[in-house]
Design a protein around this motif. Structure first.
Motif, PDB file in Angstrom:
ATOM      1  N   THR A 148       0.858  -1.180   0.000  1.00 12.03           N
ATOM      2  CA  THR A 148       0.000   0.000   0.000  1.00 12.03           C
ATOM      3  C   THR A 148       0.894   1.230   0.000  1.00 12.03           C
ATOM      4  OG1 THR A 148      -0.113   0.026   2.418  1.00 12.03           O
ATOM      5  CG2 THR A 148      -1.836  -1.190   1.243  1.00 12.03           C
ATOM      6  N   ILE A 149       0.319   2.420  -0.203  1.00 13.74           N
ATOM      7  CA  ILE A 149       1.110   3.647  -0.229  1.00 13.74           C
ATOM      8  C   ILE A 149       1.658   3.932   1.160  1.00 13.74           C
ATOM      9  CG2 ILE A 149       1.068   6.109  -0.690  1.00 13.74           C
ATOM     10  CD1 ILE A 149       0.819   4.365  -3.161  1.00 13.74           C
ATOM     11  N   GLY A 150       2.945   3.794   1.281  1.00 16.97           N
ATOM     12  CA  GLY A 150       3.603   4.075   2.541  1.00 16.97           C
ATOM     13  C   GLY A 150       3.581   2.938   3.534  1.00 16.97           C
ATOM     14  N   SER A 151       2.999   1.802   3.184  1.00 21.18           N
ATOM     15  CA  SER A 151       2.925   0.697   4.132  1.00 21.18           C
ATOM     16  C   SER A 151       2.669  -0.607   3.376  1.00 21.18           C
ATOM     17  CB  SER A 151       1.820   0.953   5.159  1.00 21.18           C
ATOM     18  OG  SER A 151       1.831  -0.020   6.163  1.00 21.18           O
ATOM     19  N   TYR A 152       2.189  -1.631   4.091  1.00 20.74           N
ATOM     20  CA  TYR A 152       1.831  -2.919   3.494  1.00 20.74           C
ATOM     21  C   TYR A 152       0.926  -3.645   4.467  1.00 20.74           C
ATOM     22  CZ  TYR A 152       5.019  -5.329   6.678  1.00 20.74           C
ATOM     23  OH  TYR A 152       5.636  -5.838   7.795  1.00 20.74           O
ATOM     24  N   SER A 153       0.304  -4.726   3.975  1.00 23.24           N
ATOM     25  CA  SER A 153      -0.508  -5.572   4.851  1.00 23.24           C
ATOM     26  C   SER A 153      -0.377  -7.021   4.414  1.00 23.24           C
ATOM     27  CB  SER A 153      -1.982  -5.141   4.814  1.00 23.24           C
ATOM     28  OG  SER A 153      -2.493  -5.237   3.497  1.00 23.24           O
ATOM     29  N   CYS A 154      -0.586  -7.914   5.368  1.00 26.29           N
ATOM     30  CA  CYS A 154      -0.493  -9.350   5.105  1.00 26.29           C
ATOM     31  C   CYS A 154      -1.897  -9.959   4.999  1.00 26.29           C
ATOM     32  CB  CYS A 154       0.274 -10.053   6.232  1.00 26.29           C
ATOM     33  SG  CYS A 154       2.005  -9.508   6.403  1.00 26.29           S
ATOM     34  N   LEU A 155      -2.056 -10.932   4.085  1.00 30.87           N
ATOM     35  CA  LEU A 155      -3.302 -11.685   3.922  1.00 30.87           C
ATOM     36  C   LEU A 155      -2.993 -13.171   3.932  1.00 30.87           C
ATOM     37  CD1 LEU A 155      -4.993  -9.605   1.055  1.00 30.87           C
ATOM     38  CD2 LEU A 155      -5.364  -9.383   3.520  1.00 30.87           C
ATOM     39  N   CYS A 156      -4.043 -13.960   4.068  1.00 34.85           N
ATOM     40  CA  CYS A 156      -3.858 -15.419   4.108  1.00 34.85           C
ATOM     41  C   CYS A 156      -4.613 -16.082   2.952  1.00 34.85           C
ATOM     42  CB  CYS A 156      -4.368 -15.997   5.434  1.00 34.85           C
ATOM     43  SG  CYS A 156      -3.477 -15.348   6.877  1.00 34.85           S
ATOM     44  N   HIS A 157      -4.148 -17.275   2.580  1.00 29.25           N
ATOM     45  CA  HIS A 157      -4.851 -18.064   1.574  1.00 29.25           C
ATOM     46  C   HIS A 157      -6.200 -18.520   2.115  1.00 29.25           C
ATOM     47  CE1 HIS A 157      -1.357 -17.989  -0.956  1.00 29.25           C
ATOM     48  NE2 HIS A 157      -0.595 -18.677  -0.078  1.00 29.25           N
ATOM     49  N   ASP A 158      -7.078 -18.901   1.203  1.00 27.99           N
ATOM     50  CA  ASP A 158      -8.379 -19.415   1.631  1.00 27.99           C
ATOM     51  C   ASP A 158      -8.207 -20.573   2.603  1.00 27.99           C
ATOM     52  OD1 ASP A 158      -9.574 -17.583   0.009  1.00 27.99           O
ATOM     53  OD2 ASP A 158      -9.963 -18.980  -1.654  1.00 27.99           O
ATOM     54  N   GLY A 159      -9.053 -20.600   3.601  1.00 29.12           N
ATOM     55  CA  GLY A 159      -8.984 -21.662   4.609  1.00 29.12           C
ATOM     56  C   GLY A 159      -8.069 -21.314   5.773  1.00 29.12           C
ATOM     57  N   TYR A 160      -7.472 -20.082   5.758  1.00 30.82           N
ATOM     58  CA  TYR A 160      -6.568 -19.651   6.833  1.00 30.82           C
ATOM     59  C   TYR A 160      -7.018 -18.280   7.335  1.00 30.82           C
ATOM     60  CZ  TYR A 160      -3.366 -23.359   5.354  1.00 30.82           C
ATOM     61  OH  TYR A 160      -2.814 -24.564   5.047  1.00 30.82           O
ATOM     62  N   SER A 161      -6.661 -17.990   8.562  1.00 28.36           N
ATOM     63  CA  SER A 161      -6.952 -16.678   9.147  1.00 28.36           C
ATOM     64  C   SER A 161      -5.664 -16.042   9.658  1.00 28.36           C
ATOM     65  CB  SER A 161      -7.958 -16.796  10.295  1.00 28.36           C
ATOM     66  OG  SER A 161      -7.408 -17.569  11.365  1.00 28.36           O
ATOM     67  N   LEU A 162      -5.648 -14.724   9.654  1.00 30.72           N
ATOM     68  CA  LEU A 162      -4.461 -13.969  10.068  1.00 30.72           C
ATOM     69  C   LEU A 162      -4.354 -13.967  11.585  1.00 30.72           C
ATOM     70  CD1 LEU A 162      -2.203 -12.289   8.682  1.00 30.72           C
ATOM     71  CD2 LEU A 162      -3.581 -10.254   9.171  1.00 30.72           C
ATOM     72  N   ASP A 163      -3.170 -14.289  12.065  1.00 32.43           N
ATOM     73  CA  ASP A 163      -2.940 -14.283  13.504  1.00 32.43           C
ATOM     74  C   ASP A 163      -2.908 -12.843  14.042  1.00 32.43           C
ATOM     75  OD1 ASP A 163      -2.759 -16.979  13.315  1.00 32.43           O
ATOM     76  OD2 ASP A 163      -0.587 -17.109  13.611  1.00 32.43           O
ATOM     77  N   THR A 164      -2.921 -12.763  15.336  1.00 30.85           N
ATOM     78  CA  THR A 164      -2.935 -11.438  15.970  1.00 30.85           C
ATOM     79  C   THR A 164      -1.668 -10.638  15.740  1.00 30.85           C
ATOM     80  OG1 THR A 164      -2.141 -12.431  18.045  1.00 30.85           O
ATOM     81  CG2 THR A 164      -4.529 -12.153  17.808  1.00 30.85           C
ATOM     82  N   ASN A 165      -0.565 -11.286  15.325  1.00 33.15           N
ATOM     83  CA  ASN A 165       0.659 -10.551  15.011  1.00 33.15           C
ATOM     84  C   ASN A 165       0.618  -9.925  13.630  1.00 33.15           C
ATOM     85  OD1 ASN A 165       1.132 -12.652  13.221  1.00 33.15           O
ATOM     86  ND2 ASN A 165       2.782 -13.581  14.464  1.00 33.15           N
ATOM     87  N   ASN A 166      -0.495 -10.170  12.905  1.00 36.63           N
ATOM     88  CA  ASN A 166      -0.727  -9.585  11.566  1.00 36.63           C
ATOM     89  C   ASN A 166       0.292 -10.026  10.537  1.00 36.63           C
ATOM     90  OD1 ASN A 166      -3.063  -8.062  12.211  1.00 36.63           O
ATOM     91  ND2 ASN A 166      -1.747  -6.517  13.213  1.00 36.63           N
ATOM     92  N   ARG A 167       0.965 -11.167  10.812  1.00 31.15           N
ATOM     93  CA  ARG A 167       1.939 -11.673   9.854  1.00 31.15           C
ATOM     94  C   ARG A 167       1.700 -13.150   9.516  1.00 31.15           C
ATOM     95  NH1 ARG A 167       5.192  -9.057  13.610  1.00 31.15           N
ATOM     96  NH2 ARG A 167       5.911 -11.070  14.391  1.00 31.15           N
ATOM     97  N   ASN A 168       1.473 -13.927  10.549  1.00 25.83           N
ATOM     98  CA  ASN A 168       1.354 -15.375  10.340  1.00 25.83           C
ATOM     99  C   ASN A 168      -0.101 -15.784  10.099  1.00 25.83           C
ATOM    100  OD1 ASN A 168       3.774 -15.199  12.753  1.00 25.83           O
ATOM    101  ND2 ASN A 168       4.223 -16.302  10.847  1.00 25.83           N
ATOM    102  N   CYS A 169      -0.264 -16.991   9.531  1.00 25.11           N
ATOM    103  CA  CYS A 169      -1.589 -17.507   9.205  1.00 25.11           C
ATOM    104  C   CYS A 169      -1.820 -18.855   9.865  1.00 25.11           C
ATOM    105  CB  CYS A 169      -1.745 -17.677   7.677  1.00 25.11           C
ATOM    106  SG  CYS A 169      -1.635 -16.123   6.763  1.00 25.11           S
ATOM    107  N   SER A 170      -3.043 -19.102  10.344  1.00 28.73           N
ATOM    108  CA  SER A 170      -3.406 -20.365  11.006  1.00 28.73           C
ATOM    109  C   SER A 170      -4.602 -20.975  10.268  1.00 28.73           C
ATOM    110  CB  SER A 170      -3.750 -20.142  12.467  1.00 28.73           C
ATOM    111  OG  SER A 170      -2.661 -19.616  13.185  1.00 28.73           O
ATOM    112  N   GLY A 171      -4.580 -22.307  10.157  1.00 27.36           N
ATOM    113  CA  GLY A 171      -5.684 -22.991   9.494  1.00 27.36           C
ATOM    114  C   GLY A 171      -6.974 -22.856  10.263  1.00 27.36           C
ATOM    115  N   LEU A 172      -8.096 -22.753   9.530  1.00 29.05           N
ATOM    116  CA  LEU A 172      -9.405 -22.661  10.163  1.00 29.05           C
ATOM    117  C   LEU A 172      -9.866 -24.042  10.597  1.00 29.05           C
ATOM    118  CD1 LEU A 172     -11.149 -20.224   7.662  1.00 29.05           C
ATOM    119  CD2 LEU A 172     -10.177 -19.683   9.883  1.00 29.05           C
ATOM    120  N   LEU A 173     -10.470 -24.136  11.726  1.00 30.73           N
ATOM    121  CA  LEU A 173     -10.977 -25.423  12.236  1.00 30.73           C
ATOM    122  C   LEU A 173     -12.364 -25.665  11.715  1.00 30.73           C
ATOM    123  CD1 LEU A 173      -9.704 -25.227  15.916  1.00 30.73           C
ATOM    124  CD2 LEU A 173      -8.666 -26.438  13.998  1.00 30.73           C
TER     125      LEU A 173
END
Length: 500
Positions: A475-500
């Motif tokens: 993004t302009i001046g920054s960035y953001s992390c996303l996850c593949h389908d079936g995963y959710s973004l962890d609270t650290n906004n970097r890692n991804c965990s599988g959905l149960l």
């Protein structure tokens, strides 16, 4: 600031304006209003203030003597301050308050020695804003209060040590030491101060007689590298020039003739040197910003009538095309002069009248002419008079007059925005402009990088080296992390965990 023996006969203001129509202004102290006035360019206003407003010492009762002078209808005014005692005139031009949006303001004291064992080499600090934090490192041992906000006991601060305090708007604090020279004393504040430096009764050199000298010191960000210097018309010796370095490893050349000059080195920040000119037109050119003050000698040195004076010499960058000044009505001063220095000689007009001027060459170390100087005489003036000077090129004006064992001198007209490019169009910077000593630099907000042209900012692609586990979106001046389908973004906004 303290005059000889702590005595002041008159505390005078001489106020003028470049405006042909009336400019209204008011004067206030911590005890209330002094009055409201108006002035135009034809006739200056002379105001005699209560002498109780002079800060004579560092006592608690002397820390509330600030004077606030301000235009009430938006017009420009200039203020010459004179602390007059029989036989001694201490004068300086009061420069306006300027908040340059700096995180730090650096000042250095300028003073001299003296014959008297009890007279003070001194610097007066005046607060412009509440809660201003100040750090002082004196070059001589001084006695200061433990807490300037209370009636506290004193403590000794040795040369090279620091002491810190907070000063508020219109508070005053005098620092002084007898029988020494506190030149080079460092004053650093987080908000702009008014700094007035000088001596209670200076001898230059150590001959009879002494006179109070005072000059308002500007912050180092407004210092310069090139100076044109003119001698006093009625003095056969001198002047002297006191030079202070804003940065270490400063080299300068002092030239007073076509045959070349002398080189000097100031190794450390705040180093001071004194130069002497034998009634010559001179130049000072340095590789880094310096402060230059001009000093007139004591009468006992054989230089003719007049005792010590001091004037700030503006660098070429701060010259102006129009200057309105005042020659004060001192009945004891029989000869007044206005010295002109400019890089390009041309027609000089005073109050619209073309002047007959004899220009003197000013040289640099390569024997090249880099400027011109002239002396314009005025007869005895019993009442204060305003004069408007104009040239097609920029110039400075040094106003002075001498008589037996006393005199006055000040520089009129300084372009205080001329040496800070950030104040004009943000210095051409795309985002951030930061003033440095005599220059400036562009920089960028986080997430942007400075282009090779040194002005523009481009977005950084953080995704090229991101810590996103799955997907990075720039993004302009920054960035953001996303996850593949079936995963959710962890609270650290970097890692991804599988959905149960």
């Amino acid at each position: 600031m303290r005059n000889y023996g702590g005595e002041t006969d008159d505390l005078l203001l001489y106020i003028t304006t470049p405006s042909v129509s009336s400019v209204s202004f008011s004067i206030e102290t911590t005890n209330g209003s002094i009055g409201s006035y108006s002035v135009n360019s034809s006739v200056p206003v002379d105001i005699n203030l209560p002498t109780t407003l002079v800060t004579n010492d560092g006592l608690y009762s002397s820390r509330f003597k600030g004077i606030y002078i301000y235009s009430t209808n938006g017009g420009l005014i200039s203020v010459l301050v004179v602390n007059r005692r029989y036989g001694t005139f201490g004068d300086y031009m009061a420069y306006p308050y300027q908040n340059l949006a700096l995180s730090e303001y650096q000042y250095y004291a300028v003073s001299t020695g003296a014959i008297g064992a009890t007279t003070l080499s001194e610097v007066l600090l005046v607060g412009n804003e509440d809660n201003t934090t100040v750090t002082v490192i004196p070059t001589q041992t001084v006695s200061v209060p433990i807490d300037i906000q209370t009636n506290s006991n004193s403590k000794t601060v040795t040369a090279g040590s620091s002491f810190n305090f907070t000063i508020h708007r219109m508070q005053t604090f005098l620092i002084g030491a007898p029988a020494v020279d506190i030149s080079g004393t460092s004053i650093v504040s987080d908000k702009p101060l008014t700094v007035i430096s000088g001596h209670e009764c200076s001898n230059i050199p150590l001959f009879c007689c002494c006179q109070q000298i005072a000059e308002q010191i500007l912050p180092t960000v407004i210092w310069g590298k090139e100076f044109l210097l003119t001698p006093y018309a009625t003095r056969s010796h001198g002047p002297y020039f006191k030079v202070v370095a804003a940065l270490g490893s400063t080299s300068l050349n002092f030239t007073c003739s076509a045959s070349g000059g002398n080189n000097f080195n100031l190794q450390n920040v705040g180093d001071v040197t004194t130069l002497y000119s034998n009634s010559s037109y001179c130049s000072i050119i340095s590789n880094k910003p310096v402060l230059v003050t001009q000093l007139g000698p004591s009468q006992g040195s054989g230089s003719g009538k007049g005792d010590p004076v001091i004037s700030l010499i503006p660098p070429i960058e701060l010259h102006q095309q129009n200057i309105t000044l005042v020659i004060p009505g001192f009945s004891t001063i029989t000869n007044n002069f206005i010295n002109i220095a400019t890089t390009t000689k041309g027609s000089l007009y005073i109050n619209g009248q073309l002047q007959s001027v004899t220009w003197n060459n000013i040289y640099n170390s390569m024997s090249s002419i880099i400027g011109y100087g002239a002396q314009i005489p005025f007869n005895t003036i019993s009442t204060s008079s305003s004069y408007t000077l104009f040239m097609q090129t920029r110039f400075i004006a040094l106003v002075y007059g001498f008589d037996s064992y006393h005199g006055y001198s000040y520089s009129a007209g300084i372009n205080l925005t001329g040496n800070d490019p950030c104040l004009s169009n943000n210095g051409g910077c795309d985002q951030l402009c930061t003033s440095t000593f005599g220059s400036y630099a562009c920089s960028c907000h986080p997430g942007f990088s400075l282009d090779l042209n040194g002005y523009n900012c481009s977005d950084i692609d953080e995704c090229a080296d991101s810590d996103c586990e799955h997907i990075c979106v720039n993004t302009i001046g920054s960035y953001s992390c996303l996850c593949h389908d079936g995963y959710s973004l962890d609270t650290n906004n970097r890692n991804c965990s599988g959905l149960l």
